[in-house]
Each structure stands twice: as structure tokens, then as C-alpha cells.
Scaffold this motif. Structure first.
Motif, PDB file in Angstrom:
ATOM      1  N   ILE A  93       0.718  -1.257  -0.047  1.00 27.81           N
ATOM      2  CA  ILE A  93       0.054   0.048  -0.064  1.00 27.81           C
ATOM      3  C   ILE A  93       0.998   1.347   0.034  1.00 27.81           C
ATOM      4  CG2 ILE A  93      -1.738   1.368   1.186  1.00 27.81           C
ATOM      5  CD1 ILE A  93      -2.793  -1.460   2.445  1.00 27.81           C
ATOM      6  N   LEU A  94       1.884   1.262   0.684  1.00 26.92           N
ATOM      7  CA  LEU A  94       2.801   2.188   0.663  1.00 26.92           C
ATOM      8  C   LEU A  94       3.576   2.666  -0.350  1.00 26.92           C
ATOM      9  CD1 LEU A  94       4.583   4.463   2.400  1.00 26.92           C
ATOM     10  CD2 LEU A  94       6.110   2.781   2.939  1.00 26.92           C
ATOM     11  N   LEU A  95       3.957   1.604  -1.275  1.00 27.30           N
ATOM     12  CA  LEU A  95       4.901   1.956  -2.461  1.00 27.30           C
ATOM     13  C   LEU A  95       4.004   2.167  -3.613  1.00 27.30           C
ATOM     14  CD1 LEU A  95       7.669  -0.611  -1.753  1.00 27.30           C
ATOM     15  CD2 LEU A  95       7.636   1.939  -1.253  1.00 27.30           C
ATOM     16  N   VAL A  96       3.193   0.916  -3.919  1.00 31.37           N
ATOM     17  CA  VAL A  96       2.241   0.836  -5.102  1.00 31.37           C
ATOM     18  C   VAL A  96       1.276   1.876  -5.005  1.00 31.37           C
ATOM     19  CG1 VAL A  96       0.914  -0.493  -6.599  1.00 31.37           C
ATOM     20  CG2 VAL A  96       2.974  -1.353  -5.431  1.00 31.37           C
ATOM     21  N   GLY A  97       0.465   1.932  -3.859  1.00 31.76           N
ATOM     22  CA  GLY A  97      -0.587   2.770  -3.606  1.00 31.76           C
ATOM     23  C   GLY A  97       0.042   4.299  -3.691  1.00 31.76           C
ATOM     24  N   VAL A 231       6.007  17.045   2.577  1.00 30.82           N
ATOM     25  CA  VAL A 231       5.062  16.883   3.506  1.00 30.82           C
ATOM     26  C   VAL A 231       3.933  15.580   3.157  1.00 30.82           C
ATOM     27  CG1 VAL A 231       3.288  18.006   4.909  1.00 30.82           C
ATOM     28  CG2 VAL A 231       5.385  19.266   4.266  1.00 30.82           C
ATOM     29  N   CYS A 232       3.711  15.862   2.028  1.00 28.16           N
ATOM     30  CA  CYS A 232       2.693  14.735   1.599  1.00 28.16           C
ATOM     31  C   CYS A 232       3.149  13.408   1.837  1.00 28.16           C
ATOM     32  CB  CYS A 232       2.046  15.109   0.267  1.00 28.16           C
ATOM     33  SG  CYS A 232       1.007  16.852  -0.119  1.00 28.16           S
ATOM     34  N   THR A 237       3.073   8.248   4.118  1.00 33.04           N
ATOM     35  CA  THR A 237       3.770   7.016   4.940  1.00 33.04           C
ATOM     36  C   THR A 237       3.181   6.693   6.330  1.00 33.04           C
ATOM     37  OG1 THR A 237       5.960   7.491   3.817  1.00 33.04           O
ATOM     38  CG2 THR A 237       6.217   6.446   5.658  1.00 33.04           C
ATOM     39  N   ILE A 238       2.658   7.816   7.086  1.00 34.57           N
ATOM     40  CA  ILE A 238       2.067   7.436   8.299  1.00 34.57           C
ATOM     41  C   ILE A 238       0.905   6.841   8.293  1.00 34.57           C
ATOM     42  CG2 ILE A 238       1.172   8.865  10.323  1.00 34.57           C
ATOM     43  CD1 ILE A 238       3.474  10.876   9.882  1.00 34.57           C
ATOM     44  N   SER A 239       0.100   7.284   7.042  1.00 38.36           N
ATOM     45  CA  SER A 239      -1.241   7.000   6.813  1.00 38.36           C
ATOM     46  C   SER A 239      -1.387   5.516   6.448  1.00 38.36           C
ATOM     47  CB  SER A 239      -2.012   7.736   5.767  1.00 38.36           C
ATOM     48  OG  SER A 239      -1.421   7.675   4.558  1.00 38.36           O
ATOM     49  N   THR A 240      -0.406   5.073   5.866  1.00 40.96           N
ATOM     50  CA  THR A 240      -0.639   3.532   5.408  1.00 40.96           C
ATOM     51  C   THR A 240      -0.565   2.368   6.569  1.00 40.96           C
ATOM     52  OG1 THR A 240       1.973   3.596   5.273  1.00 40.96           O
ATOM     53  CG2 THR A 240       0.434   3.991   3.141  1.00 40.96           C
ATOM     54  N   VAL A 241      -0.149   2.978   7.843  1.00 39.65           N
ATOM     55  CA  VAL A 241       0.138   2.167   8.862  1.00 39.65           C
ATOM     56  C   VAL A 241      -1.304   2.238   9.685  1.00 39.65           C
ATOM     57  CG1 VAL A 241       0.872   3.547  10.776  1.00 39.65           C
ATOM     58  CG2 VAL A 241       1.765   1.364  10.699  1.00 39.65           C
ATOM     59  N   LYS A 242      -2.194   2.990   9.204  1.00 35.34           N
ATOM     60  CA  LYS A 242      -3.504   2.995   9.972  1.00 35.34           C
ATOM     61  C   LYS A 242      -4.427   2.417   8.989  1.00 35.34           C
ATOM     62  CE  LYS A 242      -3.268   7.250  10.470  1.00 35.34           C
ATOM     63  NZ  LYS A 242      -3.534   9.073  10.954  1.00 35.34           N
ATOM     64  N   VAL A 294       8.086   1.501  15.043  1.00 37.36           N
ATOM     65  CA  VAL A 294       9.258   1.730  14.871  1.00 37.36           C
ATOM     66  C   VAL A 294       9.792   1.760  13.342  1.00 37.36           C
ATOM     67  CG1 VAL A 294      11.728   0.773  15.237  1.00 37.36           C
ATOM     68  CG2 VAL A 294      10.019   0.852  16.957  1.00 37.36           C
ATOM     69  N   LEU A 295       9.236   0.606  12.539  1.00 34.06           N
ATOM     70  CA  LEU A 295       9.213   0.598  11.218  1.00 34.06           C
ATOM     71  C   LEU A 295       8.887   2.118  10.404  1.00 34.06           C
ATOM     72  CD1 LEU A 295       8.746  -3.212  10.675  1.00 34.06           C
ATOM     73  CD2 LEU A 295      10.925  -1.931  10.564  1.00 34.06           C
ATOM     74  N   ILE A 296       7.658   2.370  10.820  1.00 29.15           N
ATOM     75  CA  ILE A 296       7.002   3.441  10.047  1.00 29.15           C
ATOM     76  C   ILE A 296       7.819   4.623  10.432  1.00 29.15           C
ATOM     77  CG2 ILE A 296       5.337   4.487  11.688  1.00 29.15           C
ATOM     78  CD1 ILE A 296       4.804   3.354   7.991  1.00 29.15           C
ATOM     79  N   THR A 297       8.256   4.852  11.527  1.00 27.58           N
ATOM     80  CA  THR A 297       9.253   6.211  12.026  1.00 27.58           C
ATOM     81  C   THR A 297      10.595   5.956  11.431  1.00 27.58           C
ATOM     82  OG1 THR A 297       8.376   6.055  14.428  1.00 27.58           O
ATOM     83  CG2 THR A 297      10.363   7.189  13.971  1.00 27.58           C
ATOM     84  N   VAL A 298      11.041   4.869  11.048  1.00 27.95           N
ATOM     85  CA  VAL A 298      12.381   4.706  10.545  1.00 27.95           C
ATOM     86  C   VAL A 298      12.207   5.252   9.068  1.00 27.95           C
ATOM     87  CG1 VAL A 298      14.060   3.432   9.388  1.00 27.95           C
ATOM     88  CG2 VAL A 298      13.480   3.077  11.958  1.00 27.95           C
ATOM     89  N   VAL A 299      11.136   4.633   8.497  1.00 29.00           N
ATOM     90  CA  VAL A 299      10.690   4.979   6.887  1.00 29.00           C
ATOM     91  C   VAL A 299      10.542   6.341   6.496  1.00 29.00           C
ATOM     92  CG1 VAL A 299       8.857   4.715   4.885  1.00 29.00           C
ATOM     93  CG2 VAL A 299       9.955   2.618   6.382  1.00 29.00           C
ATOM     94  N   ALA A 300       9.807   6.953   7.691  1.00 30.75           N
ATOM     95  CA  ALA A 300       9.486   8.321   7.698  1.00 30.75           C
ATOM     96  C   ALA A 300      10.706   9.270   7.779  1.00 30.75           C
ATOM     97  CB  ALA A 300       8.399   8.884   8.733  1.00 30.75           C
TER      98      ALA A 300
END
Length: 315
Positions: A93-97, A231-232, A237-242, A294-300
Motif C-alpha cells: 500500500i505504501l509503495l504501489v498505492g 510533507v505529503c 507514509t504515516i497513513s498507510t500504517v493506519k 518503529v518501522l514507520i518512524t524509520v521509513v518516515a
């Protein structure tokens, strides 16, 4: 100004200028203004994370006694195929979406930049943001179920064997498609707010130099709206984890709980704590939530550093 002489060098000491009344007032009001927000932040953000960290080292079903487990919950996550599938789906979802959302958002932004009535169109595109994802899931189920509107129309057009849209192997594709459709309007609106600040003279100069539409986008629109793009990207990135409700509803379209192949990290956290088909364990749920955090923080952070550019001042 006063000075003191030492062997071999001259040391000058300057007096610190007296603070103005406004500066003293600002210092007095700093903590009274900050304290309410700081207290709320600690109570509703820091404290739950600390508690989740402690709970992730234990086993607890919410009723019986809490039992210590050490790092066994984290070890089990590594070997749990459902959790690894959830990580893969979240990354998908993060990459393709994300690629589809930003490609569509930029394309729509370029089209709307010179369109008459673009404000109305932007409001229409933004409307899906106001709708709960559950509504999208229910609506998509009604449209694409075997006897739904889409297959009925395809039948009238002569398609005797329409695609099985909601089959388990197609669910992630449908989830990504709906996520892209629901999020494109929001990111188009945000990008438009940045593009509208670019003076038209830049585009006129690019046209005089013979730049094509792609050239104007590459050399004018993208560089001058790069801060907004960054910013977008972080917001996406943050929204995909939710991503949770949409997957839950789509999975329910198969007649039961979501199949394992559609799990995201958010759904895994929920199912670990409130599952009806296996033993509940808030310890496993907390461990999965912390790993995701942790993963989403690192990616962000990595994404933020990769997208860092020198700011361009518009004149």
C-alpha cells in the motif's frame, strides 16, 4: 564594556543587555502556555507507548493474571507468517498505492492549474476525505459483488463471465484501488495549495523558452512545490500504517473474518487483541504495534532525509 589583561592575550567581557519587558513576559508565560499541551501529550501519547512497551514483554488476555514472557512475543512475530504478510501488504500500500496517488495527484494538479472552476472541482475531489473508510468498503462491496451493479452492467454488455472482483486473490488489488481513489483528492488539494503560490511568470518564461508541458512540470512545478511534496510523502507514509477499517470490511465480504492474505499491520494488532477465532493476547498486540511504530518512524525519517532539498525562494 570591561576588559581583563592576561599574559599573552586580551580577554574582553561584554555585559549581557537587559531583557526587555516583552522578553520577560514571554519567559513567564512559556510554561503556563506549554504545560496543558505537554501534559496531554504525555498522558495520551508517551504513557500509552511506555505501557505498550511494558505489556509487549508479557502475556495478558485482559482478564487473567499478567505473565512475563520477555522478548518471546517479538521472536514469535518474526516467525509468524501472518505478521510478515501484514508487513508486505502494508509496504505494498505504501509503495504501489503511494506511487499511484502521487502520479494521479500531480496529473490532476497540472490539469486544474489553468482550469476555470478549479475550486469547485477541488472541493469535489476532496469530498471522499470526509467519508469514513467503512462507507467505501460497503459501497464497493455493493458495486462489485457477484450480483452487484458492475457485474450486472457487464452482463448487459455481453460479458458472460465477469471477473470475480471480491475473490480472495483480488482483495488486495481492490483495497489498494479504493485507498488510492479515497486519498487522491486530499493530496491533490494539498499539492494545489503549493502550486497556486508559484507565480505565473515562471510558466510564461518556460513557455517562451520552448518548454513542453512535461518540461514545465519538471523544471517549474516540481522544484517550486518540493516542500509540499515532502510533507505529503511523510503524511502518506504515516497513513498507510493506519489502514484498518477498509480491510476489515473487504475481508468481511468473503463471508467471515478477513483472510490472512489481506492483513495489514493495523488489522494484525486488532486481531491479536480482539480476535474471535484465536486466544486474545494484548502482549502480542502491543509488540506488533511497537514494531509497526518503529518501522514507520524509520521509513518516515529516511524518506524525509532522501527528499531534503535546498529551499527555493519565490520572488
Amino acid at each position: 564594556m570591561s576588559s581583563a589583561t592576561r599574559p599573552g592575550r586580551l580577554v574582553q567581557r561584554t555585559r549581557r543587555p537587559a531583557d526587555s519587558p516583552m522578553e520577560r513576559a514571554q519567559r513567564r508565560t512559556f510554561w503556563p502556555f506549554l504545560a496543558p499541551a505537554l501534559i496531554m501529550f504525555v498522558l495520551f501519547f508517551v504513557a500509552p507507548i511506555v505501557f505498550s512497551g511494558w505489556l509487549s514483554l508479557h502475556s495478558w488476555d485482559g482478564v487473567t493474571e499478567v505473565k512475563p514472557r520477555g522478548f518471546k512475543n517479538y521472536v514469535n512475530l518474526i516467525h509468524d507468517p501472518v505478521f510478515t504478510t501484514a508487513l508486505k501488504n502494508t509496504a505494498l500500500i505504501l509503495l504501489v498505492g503511494g506511487a499511484l496517488v502521487f502520479a494521479l495527484s500531480f496529473a490532476i494538479t497540472v490539469l486544474l492549474r489553468e482550469m476555470a472552476g478549479r475550486k469547485f472541482v477541488r472541493y469535489v475531489l476532496f469530498f471522499p476525505v470526509l467519508v469514513n473508510p467503512l462507507v467505501f468498503g460497503v459501497m464497493t462491496g455493493l458495486l462489485f459483488r457477484p450480483s452487484g451493479i458492475v457485474n450486472t452492467l457487464l452482463g448487459h454488455l455481453g460479458v458472460s463471465d465477469p471477473p470475480k472482483w471480491l475473490a480472495e486473490q483480488n482483495l488486495m488489488t481492490m483495497i489498494i484501488a479504493v485507498t488510492v481513489w479515497a486519498g487522491t483528492g486530499f493530496y491533490t488539494t494539498v499539492l494545489m495549495s503549493g502550486v497556486e503560490q508559484i507565480p505565473t511568470t515562471y510558466y510564461e518564461a518556460a513557455e517562451l523558452d520552448g518548454a513542453s508541458a512535461w518540461g514545465r512540470f519538471r523544471h517549474v512545478t516540481l522544484p517550486l512545490s518540493w516542500d509540499v511534496v515532502t510533507v505529503c510523502a511523510v503524511l502518506w507514509t504515516i497513513s498507510t500504517v493506519k489502514v484498518f477499517e477498509l480491510v476489515l470490511v473487504f475481508g468481511g465480504s468473503t463471508g467471515g473474518t478477513p483472510p490472512n492474505g489481506t492483513y495489514t499491520t493495523a488489522l494484525y494488532v486488532y486481531e491479536s487483541a480482539f480476535s474471535a477465532r484465536s486466544a486474545r493476547d494484548f502482549g502480542v498486540s502491543s509488540a506488533a504495534a511497537l514494531v509497526s511504530l518503529v518501522l514507520i518512524t524509520v521509513v518516515a525519517v529516511v524518506l524525509r532525509r532522501m527528499l531534503r532539498r535546498d529551499s527555493i525562494q519565490l520572488s
